[in-house]
Design an enzyme around this catalytic site. Structure first.
Site, short mmCIF file in Angstrom:
data_model
loop_
_atom_site.label_atom_id
_atom_site.label_comp_id
_atom_site.label_asym_id
_atom_site.label_seq_id
_atom_site.Cartn_x
_atom_site.Cartn_y
_atom_site.Cartn_z
N LYS A 238 0.86 -1.20 0.00
CA LYS A 238 0.00 0.00 0.00
C LYS A 238 0.89 1.24 0.00
CE LYS A 238 -3.32 2.58 2.82
NZ LYS A 238 -4.03 2.65 4.12
N ASP A 243 -2.58 10.54 3.66
CA ASP A 243 -3.99 10.16 3.73
C ASP A 243 -4.78 11.18 4.56
OD1 ASP A 243 -6.40 8.88 3.65
OD2 ASP A 243 -5.86 7.33 5.10
N LYS A 250 -10.37 12.72 8.09
CA LYS A 250 -9.86 12.25 9.37
C LYS A 250 -9.89 13.36 10.42
CE LYS A 250 -6.59 8.76 7.66
NZ LYS A 250 -7.11 7.61 8.39
N ASP A 261 1.34 6.36 5.82
CA ASP A 261 0.41 5.41 5.22
C ASP A 261 0.97 4.68 4.00
OD1 ASP A 261 -1.95 4.11 5.62
OD2 ASP A 261 -3.20 5.56 4.55
N ASP A 320 -12.24 7.05 3.45
CA ASP A 320 -11.04 6.80 4.26
C ASP A 320 -10.66 5.32 4.26
OD1 ASP A 320 -8.89 7.51 5.85
OD2 ASP A 320 -10.00 7.30 7.73
N GLU A 322 -9.58 3.89 1.71
CA GLU A 322 -9.00 3.98 0.37
C GLU A 322 -7.93 2.94 0.12
OE1 GLU A 322 -5.73 5.07 2.54
OE2 GLU A 322 -7.77 5.74 2.90
N ARG A 324 -7.76 -0.26 0.79
CA ARG A 324 -8.24 -1.51 0.20
C ARG A 324 -8.68 -1.32 -1.26
NH1 ARG A 324 -12.59 -2.01 4.89
NH2 ARG A 324 -10.87 -0.89 5.87
#
Length: 471
Positions: A238, A243, A250, A261, A320, A322, A324
């Site tokens: 990933k 993020d 968030k 992230d 959020d 995102e 996956r």
């Protein structure tokens, strides 16, 4: 750093290692006053000086220590003593340690030199610093040196890219680094921009990238060995450079930590560096879906329905979630276009795994018992531990959608790390040996080299051990 097996000079610096038991047996040979300050406990260091020599007494703790613990001791020693250490030939005295334990000690000395931004200005990277260890042949010492330097190069790259502030790791900056790394380490480098991703149908990845001012960079790095009939390992990391949470914004209190992230991608990057420098007899296909998760008038929205690379449709309930989304396309693209013996993805994916395990271990999901056990064993060996969680089909019920094949989250406030893994399973194209590692709690946290949370390097040694021993 050089490793030498011949004692042929007067040493001005000595590292002498002791367990508590070894110290109890030998301390009568030293000045009685030393025992007031040193007992051989783990992480203890006592510096004894005379007119000609500086001796560092280094404690390893109980004699039944595991091999990785000697690396932990060496890391802390390297970090805390860097201002007093000299870049000079150094004698290491530790007759009781094994070849593997000595290797772990050397690895710890080098990985413990890390700070941000990383520069090789620690005494251990000085050409004048050498370690003399008589217990092993020069050939074995050369191999240990090569492995330790390759590991340090991989792990420090992993940590440096995770620690960089968001403005220093934009898509174009990272892409240029990867392109140069590929040239240096003889990797095949392929990158798809937004237009190419649209042509290919990488819709789940593009849904996240569409809100960004920066172009897409769906990146593939390939390491190929010259060894015939070698196994091929597929890795997906990933790679969300920052993020915000997107439209599902968030909480801002700790949002500065969201530069972390891309921990899955940096673990893969460090592993590629290690494998290529060591010229390991295995092939690696690594996919890094690079983007940020930004807010703009073009950003994807809750309730959007997205078509992924493999044709499955996804209802977006939370922008959020995102990670996956981009992993879905990366997994299916790798599975459909390459033949791999193993498929492993790593991601700083869910707060659920953090709440469950904190910084003690990563969450492991696998559809293959052998791979699961191999990863757990590698985790225990390297102290980058994993704990297995279920992939029962009952969890798939929570991501069924009325308007698409899948939802990107469950509406239930439980088990999100399991739900996320079950979601990703729908994009591996029935690969028989797949594992998903949720490393959100272990890739970024408390470290010895920084006051705030920072990169731990988790995943590099785990994957390096797995790949090195996989046949």
């Amino acid at each position: 750093m050089k490793l030498i097996n011949k004692k042929n000079k007067a040493y001005t610096q000595i590292f002498q290692l002791f367990t508590e038991e070894e110290w109890a047996k030998t301390n009568n040979n030293f000045n009685k006053n030393i025992s007031t300050f040193f007992s051989g406990k783990k992480y203890e260091v006592f510096i004894n000086t005379d007119e000609e020599t500086v001796t560092y007494f280094i404690g390893l703790g109980k004699s039944e220590f595991q091999d990785f613990e000697i690396q932990q001791v060496a890391v802390k020693f390297s970090q805390t003593q860097k201002k007093t250490l000299q870049a000079v030939p150094t004698l290491v005295l530790a007759d009781f340690i094994t070849e593997k334990q000595f290797e772990e000690f050397v690895k710890g000395l080098l990985t413990g030199t890390y700070h941000y931004p990383f520069e090789k200005n620690h005494p251990f990277w000085n050409a004048k610093f050498e370690i003399q260890f008589e217990n092993l042949s020069q050939k074995k010492l050369d191999i240990i040196s090569q492995r330790a330097i390759a590991l340090a190069n991989g792990q420090t790259a992993c940590q440096d890219w995770l620690n960089k502030p968001a403005n220093l790791k934009k898509t174009d900056i990272l892409s240029l680094y990867l392109k140069n790394l590929a040239k240096k380490n003889q990797l095949k480098y392929t990158v798809f921009n937004r237009k190419k991703c649209e042509e290919l149908g990488l819709g789940a990845y593009l849904s996240v990238n569409q809100g960004s001012v920066y172009d897409a960079a769906f990146t593939i790095l390939e390491y190929k060995t010259s060894v015939k009939n070698a196994k091929t390992i597929g890795l997906v990391g990933k790679c969300i450079l920052f993020d915000t949470g997107g439209i599902s914004l968030k909480n801002p209190d700790n949002m500065h930590y969201m530069k972390s992230d891309m921990g899955g991608a940096t673990a893969v990057l460090g592993t590629l560096i290690y494998a290529s420098e060591m010229q390991l007899p295995v092939n690696i296909i690594a996919v890094l879906p690079i983007t940020d998760n930004a807010i703009s008038e073009k950003a994807f929205l809750p309730s959007d329905v997205i078509t992924a690379y493999n044709g499955k449709t996804i209802e977006v309930l939370n922008t959020d979630a995102e990670g996956r989304m981009i992993l879905a396309d990366a997994l299916s693209y790798l599975s459909k276009n390459y033949k791999t013996d193993l498929l492993i993805d790593l991601a700083t994916l869910t707060g659920s795994s953090v709440r469950m395990f904190g910084d003690t271990c990563g969450a492991l999901f696998s559809n293959n018992e052998e791979l699961k056990n191999t990863l757990i064993k590698a985790g225990d060996k390297t102290n980058q531990r994993l704990w297995n969680l279920p992939l029962w089909d009952i969890w798939k019920e929570d991501i069924q959608s009325d308007v698409a094949d899948l939802k990107n989250i469950s509406m239930k406030p439980i088990g999100d790390c399991i739900v996320a893994a079950k979601f990703l399973e729908q994009f591996i194209e029935d690969h028989p040996k797949w594992a998903h590692l949720d490393i959100a709690g272990v890739a970024f946290g408390s470290v010895g080299y920084a006051k705030e949370k920072a990169a731990t390097g988790f995943g590099v040694q785990l994957l390096a051990d797995l790949i090195e021993n996989y046949r």
